[in-house]
Design a protein around this motif. Structure first.
Motif, PDB file in Angstrom:
ATOM      1  N   ILE A  97      34.792  32.199  19.737  1.00 54.65           N
ATOM      2  CA  ILE A  97      35.051  31.023  20.589  1.00 54.65           C
ATOM      3  C   ILE A  97      33.755  30.568  21.283  1.00 54.65           C
ATOM      4  CG2 ILE A  97      35.788  32.369  22.600  1.00 54.65           C
ATOM      5  CD1 ILE A  97      37.259  28.963  21.563  1.00 54.65           C
ATOM      6  N   THR A  98      32.866  31.523  21.604  1.00 51.62           N
ATOM      7  CA  THR A  98      31.610  31.147  22.255  1.00 51.62           C
ATOM      8  C   THR A  98      30.807  30.222  21.337  1.00 51.62           C
ATOM      9  OG1 THR A  98      31.658  33.284  23.315  1.00 51.62           O
ATOM     10  CG2 THR A  98      29.596  32.079  23.470  1.00 51.62           C
ATOM     11  N   LYS A 110      32.400  43.657  21.073  1.00 50.34           N
ATOM     12  CA  LYS A 110      33.215  44.316  22.090  1.00 50.34           C
ATOM     13  C   LYS A 110      33.574  45.721  21.625  1.00 50.34           C
ATOM     14  CE  LYS A 110      35.724  40.292  23.785  1.00 50.34           C
ATOM     15  NZ  LYS A 110      34.589  39.462  23.843  1.00 50.34           N
ATOM     16  N   THR A 162      42.214  35.756  17.249  1.00 50.60           N
ATOM     17  CA  THR A 162      41.674  36.795  18.111  1.00 50.60           C
ATOM     18  C   THR A 162      42.658  37.948  18.030  1.00 50.60           C
ATOM     19  OG1 THR A 162      41.137  37.374  20.379  1.00 50.60           O
ATOM     20  CG2 THR A 162      42.745  35.678  20.124  1.00 50.60           C
ATOM     21  N   SER A 219      25.417  35.344  30.175  1.00 51.59           N
ATOM     22  CA  SER A 219      25.986  36.548  29.575  1.00 51.59           C
ATOM     23  C   SER A 219      27.478  36.312  29.381  1.00 51.59           C
ATOM     24  CB  SER A 219      25.733  37.712  30.534  1.00 51.59           C
ATOM     25  OG  SER A 219      26.545  38.808  30.201  1.00 51.59           O
ATOM     26  N   VAL A 220      28.019  36.813  28.282  1.00 47.24           N
ATOM     27  CA  VAL A 220      29.437  36.608  27.993  1.00 47.24           C
ATOM     28  C   VAL A 220      29.982  37.689  27.074  1.00 47.24           C
ATOM     29  CG1 VAL A 220      28.921  35.075  26.031  1.00 47.24           C
ATOM     30  CG2 VAL A 220      31.184  35.001  27.059  1.00 47.24           C
ATOM     31  N   GLY A 221      31.250  37.995  27.240  1.00 44.46           N
ATOM     32  CA  GLY A 221      31.942  38.850  26.274  1.00 44.46           C
ATOM     33  C   GLY A 221      32.462  40.125  26.869  1.00 44.46           C
ATOM     34  N   GLU A 222      31.764  40.640  27.844  1.00 46.48           N
ATOM     35  CA  GLU A 222      32.135  41.915  28.461  1.00 46.48           C
ATOM     36  C   GLU A 222      31.546  41.907  29.867  1.00 46.48           C
ATOM     37  OE1 GLU A 222      31.920  45.789  25.978  1.00 46.48           O
ATOM     38  OE2 GLU A 222      30.174  44.565  25.550  1.00 46.48           O
ATOM     39  N   PRO A 223      31.994  42.820  30.696  1.00 48.62           N
ATOM     40  CA  PRO A 223      31.297  42.940  31.975  1.00 48.62           C
ATOM     41  C   PRO A 223      29.850  43.336  31.694  1.00 48.62           C
ATOM     42  CG  PRO A 223      33.314  44.273  31.950  1.00 48.62           C
ATOM     43  CD  PRO A 223      33.092  43.796  30.552  1.00 48.62           C
ATOM     44  N   GLN A 263      37.776  33.380  27.960  1.00 45.05           N
ATOM     45  CA  GLN A 263      38.457  33.965  26.790  1.00 45.05           C
ATOM     46  C   GLN A 263      38.681  32.891  25.726  1.00 45.05           C
ATOM     47  OE1 GLN A 263      42.168  34.698  29.086  1.00 45.05           O
ATOM     48  NE2 GLN A 263      41.697  36.864  28.870  1.00 45.05           N
ATOM     49  N   THR A 264      39.004  33.365  24.521  1.00 43.38           N
ATOM     50  CA  THR A 264      39.407  32.420  23.468  1.00 43.38           C
ATOM     51  C   THR A 264      40.514  31.523  24.021  1.00 43.38           C
ATOM     52  OG1 THR A 264      38.964  34.155  21.860  1.00 43.38           O
ATOM     53  CG2 THR A 264      40.233  32.264  21.080  1.00 43.38           C
ATOM     54  N   GLU A 265      41.395  32.129  24.783  1.00 42.64           N
ATOM     55  CA  GLU A 265      42.556  31.422  25.316  1.00 42.64           C
ATOM     56  C   GLU A 265      42.173  30.344  26.327  1.00 42.64           C
ATOM     57  OE1 GLU A 265      42.080  34.590  24.981  1.00 42.64           O
ATOM     58  OE2 GLU A 265      43.869  35.646  24.326  1.00 42.64           O
ATOM     59  N   THR A 279      45.787  36.564  32.293  1.00 44.61           N
ATOM     60  CA  THR A 279      44.611  36.722  31.428  1.00 44.61           C
ATOM     61  C   THR A 279      44.569  38.069  30.715  1.00 44.61           C
ATOM     62  OG1 THR A 279      43.279  37.753  33.152  1.00 44.61           O
ATOM     63  CG2 THR A 279      43.265  35.335  33.081  1.00 44.61           C
ATOM     64  N   ASP A 293      26.776  35.315  34.717  1.00 48.65           N
ATOM     65  CA  ASP A 293      27.722  36.189  34.027  1.00 48.65           C
ATOM     66  C   ASP A 293      29.001  35.368  33.914  1.00 48.65           C
ATOM     67  OD1 ASP A 293      29.526  38.089  33.230  1.00 48.65           O
ATOM     68  OD2 ASP A 293      29.439  39.264  35.075  1.00 48.65           O
ATOM     69  N   LEU A 348      35.045  41.114  37.413  1.00 48.92           N
ATOM     70  CA  LEU A 348      35.998  41.564  36.395  1.00 48.92           C
ATOM     71  C   LEU A 348      35.914  43.074  36.270  1.00 48.92           C
ATOM     72  CD1 LEU A 348      37.768  39.574  34.769  1.00 48.92           C
ATOM     73  CD2 LEU A 348      35.815  38.489  35.893  1.00 48.92           C
TER      74      LEU A 348
HETATM   75  C1  6R9 Z   1      34.431  34.417  25.572  1.00 45.95           C
HETATM   76  C2  6R9 Z   1      35.067  35.657  25.039  1.00 45.95           C
HETATM   77  C3  6R9 Z   1      37.851  37.629  26.038  1.00 45.95           C
HETATM   78  C4  6R9 Z   1      37.806  38.923  26.830  1.00 45.95           C
HETATM   79  C5  6R9 Z   1      38.194  38.737  28.262  1.00 45.95           C
HETATM   80  C6  6R9 Z   1      37.473  39.886  28.932  1.00 45.95           C
HETATM   81  C7  6R9 Z   1      36.181  39.979  28.168  1.00 45.95           C
HETATM   82  C8  6R9 Z   1      34.556  38.050  28.394  1.00 45.95           C
HETATM   83  C9  6R9 Z   1      33.512  38.588  30.218  1.00 45.95           C
HETATM   84  C10 6R9 Z   1      34.504  39.558  29.978  1.00 45.95           C
HETATM   85  C11 6R9 Z   1      33.918  40.676  31.903  1.00 45.95           C
HETATM   86  C12 6R9 Z   1      32.696  38.732  31.395  1.00 45.95           C
HETATM   87  N1  6R9 Z   1      35.111  39.197  28.825  1.00 45.95           N
HETATM   88  N2  6R9 Z   1      33.564  37.683  29.227  1.00 45.95           N
HETATM   89  N3  6R9 Z   1      34.705  40.598  30.801  1.00 45.95           N
HETATM   90  N4  6R9 Z   1      32.941  39.801  32.193  1.00 45.95           N
HETATM   91  N5  6R9 Z   1      31.711  37.884  31.700  1.00 45.95           N
HETATM   92  O1  6R9 Z   1      34.522  36.736  25.124  1.00 45.95           O
HETATM   93  O2  6R9 Z   1      36.311  35.477  24.465  1.00 45.95           O
HETATM   94  O3  6R9 Z   1      36.482  37.082  22.535  1.00 45.95           O
HETATM   95  O4  6R9 Z   1      38.521  35.962  23.556  1.00 45.95           O
HETATM   96  O5  6R9 Z   1      37.309  37.796  24.747  1.00 45.95           O
HETATM   97  O6  6R9 Z   1      36.470  39.427  26.883  1.00 45.95           O
HETATM   98  O7  6R9 Z   1      38.208  41.064  28.777  1.00 45.95           O
HETATM   99  O8  6R9 Z   1      39.586  38.768  28.422  1.00 45.95           O
HETATM  100  P1  6R9 Z   1      37.185  36.578  23.746  1.00 45.95           P
END
Ligand code: 6R9
Length: 682
Positions: free
Chosen positions: A333-334, A636, A287, A408-412, A438-440, A524, A434, A538
């Protein structure tokens, strides 16, 4: 289908009948109501009568909670003797010590034992309507043959294997074959450039690469083997490249190259599973950090698998027989946790989506939902915002009655996108989760579900910590903010089984990035707000915070407001040095299809909107309209790149290996210059 192999005459299944949660005798013995059907292990937890009770047990009686789930949900070769030995202060995290298991056996053999013909994977190929179903027995056969091929080629326990493949059954079998023989996989998104691939191969010191001749995405052929050829030229350690045939097209083969299907045909389907320690490496996943080279985050066997499985089950309320549709690529990671490991560990049916949201048209997701009868759909806000631009018609023409929950995943996810997802896609019938992680973190950490049935879900909020997760908000000085209605740096105050253990070959960087900023906590890198009701929202990466006239503003917060404008499809807000305010907001806008609004009018309306919804000081200084935003392959927005542009440092854009569309950057640089000239001319 080249990769679908003839049925084997004998298939040794390495397992005992499953003691999984659904077949457990414990559940039948309980007469206390639905909670034990929900989580049979709860019978042993004192005081856990409802969801809040269970959550309390999970964070206060950590060993009891994870110990019971670890014993009951995973199949062990040898049981563990201690649940955990963790010290975040010292960077020491171990789970299920003394336990031995094999992840592939957990994901395959035990289900083959109980339901060999159950569908494990539905490969939703790029071409719509051409899906391929692979049963648990077939996937075990593929995995066994592939594991034996790897061994014959000289791959040993602990060796790293780079997988550069689009989502397809052989990619999943490759991951599981590594797990079976004790090798460490590292999947690289099959869209990354040859340099990005080479960096990752070198960092992992992989001697083996698995790829396909060509990929197909959105109707276009992608010459993946060529990219691998270029990469391995600068990776002298690589000894072999296994090439699967995704298309009929022959590609030049060198002395390193091994035709995968041909070799697999020579192998037995039975492959002895390696006996792995709980803390042996399962995979590395790269990542990008904001600076420096990409980080190879390390996940280990038992803790990761258990956490992926439990979050998959409880966040999405996954039930036996459901079709789980996570459209993420396996290079993310998803894809690891919610296309492969979580669903397969739970014996589920999981969709492998090879295409794009707009191929052959913007109805693709929903047509797929209708055809495959998908019950849980899990996607990214960027795709939702994109589809929203095309209007409701593309959604409404398909039957989505199979859907039970939307993720939903990845961003707000901004309010407008959330509302559209909920009202249009889900017909105001399916909860939207929502999910923040994270990968971590290995798996979902904050999400509206699980919670008590009927508990409220608020738009655009991840809301509630998952079992075993204790979030904390800290201020700049490292003080814990205990009250509600506060914002701070989001940290997690105790270890959980799914967390990454280190950065490959760079434990120091792991400590410095995650554990040293707030000693005793996992940091985080994200900011969060805890509402007066105690829910988490977030607010974006902390390095994306803008400080306008001494007020800290999350970029996500500003974007959420800007996106409410009728003409805005998508936006990115960036801070830039401002003589008076310290920092000012610079807004990039992508317009909705078919909207026509002058730059000046849009700019004025947005300023007004932000002044009204936040405050006058927050109103943007610049509004630049652009056709697209620079994004990573996982969707992203690359704010770091936009930031350099608005700071007039376009010659210092840094590492662009993860960038999806280089032309977008050129267009934005040009647009930025024009905007400044116009402003100066006024
Ligand atoms: C699973 C994934 C992680 C970063 C994370 C954050 C952002 C992921 C989010 C979100 C707001 C959510 N992030 N999900 N921000 N709402 N539901 O995305 O892993 O690619 O490692 O990214 O993505 O900033 O710290 P990864």
């Amino acid at each position: 289908m080249a990769w679908l192999l003839p049925r084997a005459c004998c298939l040794k299944v390495f397992c005992q009948p499953s003691r999984g949660p659904f077949s457990s005798g414990i559940a039948k013995a309980w007469s206390g109501g639905p909670l034990t059907a929900y989580m049979p292990e709860a019978v042993a937890f004192a005081g856990s009568r409802d969801h809040p009770g269970l959550y309390t047990v999970s964070v206060e009686q950590v060993d009891e909670f994870w110990g019971a789930l670890g014993r009951n949900r995973l199949m062990w070769i040898n049981p563990f003797h201690s649940v955990k030995d963790c010290n975040l202060q010292q960077g020491w995290v171990s789970w299920f010590l003394g336990g031995q298991l094999n992840v592939a056996v957990n994901c395959l053999d035990r289900h083959v034992h109980t339901a060999p013909n159950k569908v494990a994977l539905i490969w939703e190929k790029d071409e719509p309507g051409k899906e391929v179903r692979v049963t648990y027995r077939e996937l075990l056969e593929l995995t066994g043959r592939l594991g034996n091929t790897l061994k014959r080629q000289g791959v040993k326990r602990g060796d790293r294997v780079t997988i550069y493949m689009p989502p397809c059954p052989l990619a999943v079998a490759s991951m599981l074959a590594c797990a079976r023989i004790g090798a460490v996989h590292t999947v690289v998104f099959a869209g990354f450039s040859s340099e990005a691939l080479a960096d990752r191969i070198r960092d992992a010191q992989s001697e083996t690469v698995i790829t396909v001749n060509q990929g197909l995405r959105g109707g276009k052929v992608i010459e993946l083997k060529q990219t691998v050829d270029q990469a391995v030229r600068v990776c002298p350690l690589v000894k072999r490249v296994l090439v699967s045939m995704r298309t009929e097209q022959k590609v030049p083969m060198s002395e390193l190259d091994v035709p995968l299907e041909e070799e697999m045909m020579k192998e037995d389907v039975c492959c002895e599973p390696a006996v792995m320690e709980s803390e042996d490496l399962l995979f590395l996943l790269y990542t990008s950090g904001s600076t420096g080279k990409p980080k190879g985050l390390v996940h280990s066997q038992a803790g990761y698998l258990l956490y992926a499985a439990i979050t998959h089950k409880y966040v999405f309320d996954y039930h036996d027989g459901d079709v789980f549709g996570c459209v993420a690529d396996i290079g993310w990671i998803t894809g690891h946790s919610y296309v492969v490991y979580g669903p397969l560990c739970n014996g589920g049916t999981t969709v492998l989506f090879e295409s794009t949201p707009v191929y052959p048209n913007p109805g693709r997701y929903w047509e797929t939902v209708e055809r495959l009868r998908i019950n849980q759909f899990y996607g990214a806000p960027t795709a939702i915002r994109l589809l929203l631009r095309y209007g409701d018609e593309w959604v409404k023409r398909y039957d989505r009655s199979s859907l039970k929950i939307l993720g939903s995943v990845g961003e707000p996810i901004n309010t407008e996108a959330w509302e559209w997802y909920f009202n249009v896609v889900g017909d105001a019938r399916c909860p939207v989760v929502d999910t923040w992680w994270q990968t971590e973190t290995g798996g979902i950490c904050i999400s509206p579900r699980p919670s008590s049935p009927g508990d409220e879900i608020l738009p655009g909020m991840a809301m509630r910590p998952f079992f075993g997760i204790s979030p904390a908000l800290l201020d700049d000085k490292g003080n814990i903010l205990t009250q509600n209605n506060v914002s701070g740096a989001l940290c997690i105050s105790q270890a959980w089984p799914g967390m990454a253990r280190t950065i490959y070959n760079d434990h120091k960087r792991f400590l410095e990035t995650y554990l040293m900023p707030y000693p005793g906590f996992f940091f985080t890198g994200d900011g969060a707000y805890r509402s007066s009701q105690g829910y988490y929202q977030l607010t974006g990466r902390l390095d994306d915070v803008i400080n306008v006239s001494g007020h800290r503003l999350g970029t996500a917060e500003l974007e959420d407001i800007v996106n409410q404008h009728r003409a805005v499809a998508e936006s990115a807000v960036i801070g830039f040095p401002h003589e008076i305010k310290g920092e000012g907001a610079y807004v990039f806008i992508v317009l909705k299809k078919g909207t026509d609004v002058s730059q000046e009018r849009l700019s004025n309306e947005l300023k007004e909107l932000v002044s009204k919804k936040i405050a006058k000081y927050a109103s943007p200084e610049y509004v630049q309209v652009t056709k697209r935003l620079p994004k990573t392959r996982s969707g992203k927005i690359m704010r770091r790149v936009l930031k350099k542009i608005v700071e007039d440092k376009a010659d210092e854009l840094g590492d662009l290996t993860t960038l999806d569309d280089h032309e977008a950057v050129e267009e934005i640089i040009e647009g930025h210059k024009r905007l400044l000239q116009e402003e100066q001319g006024q």
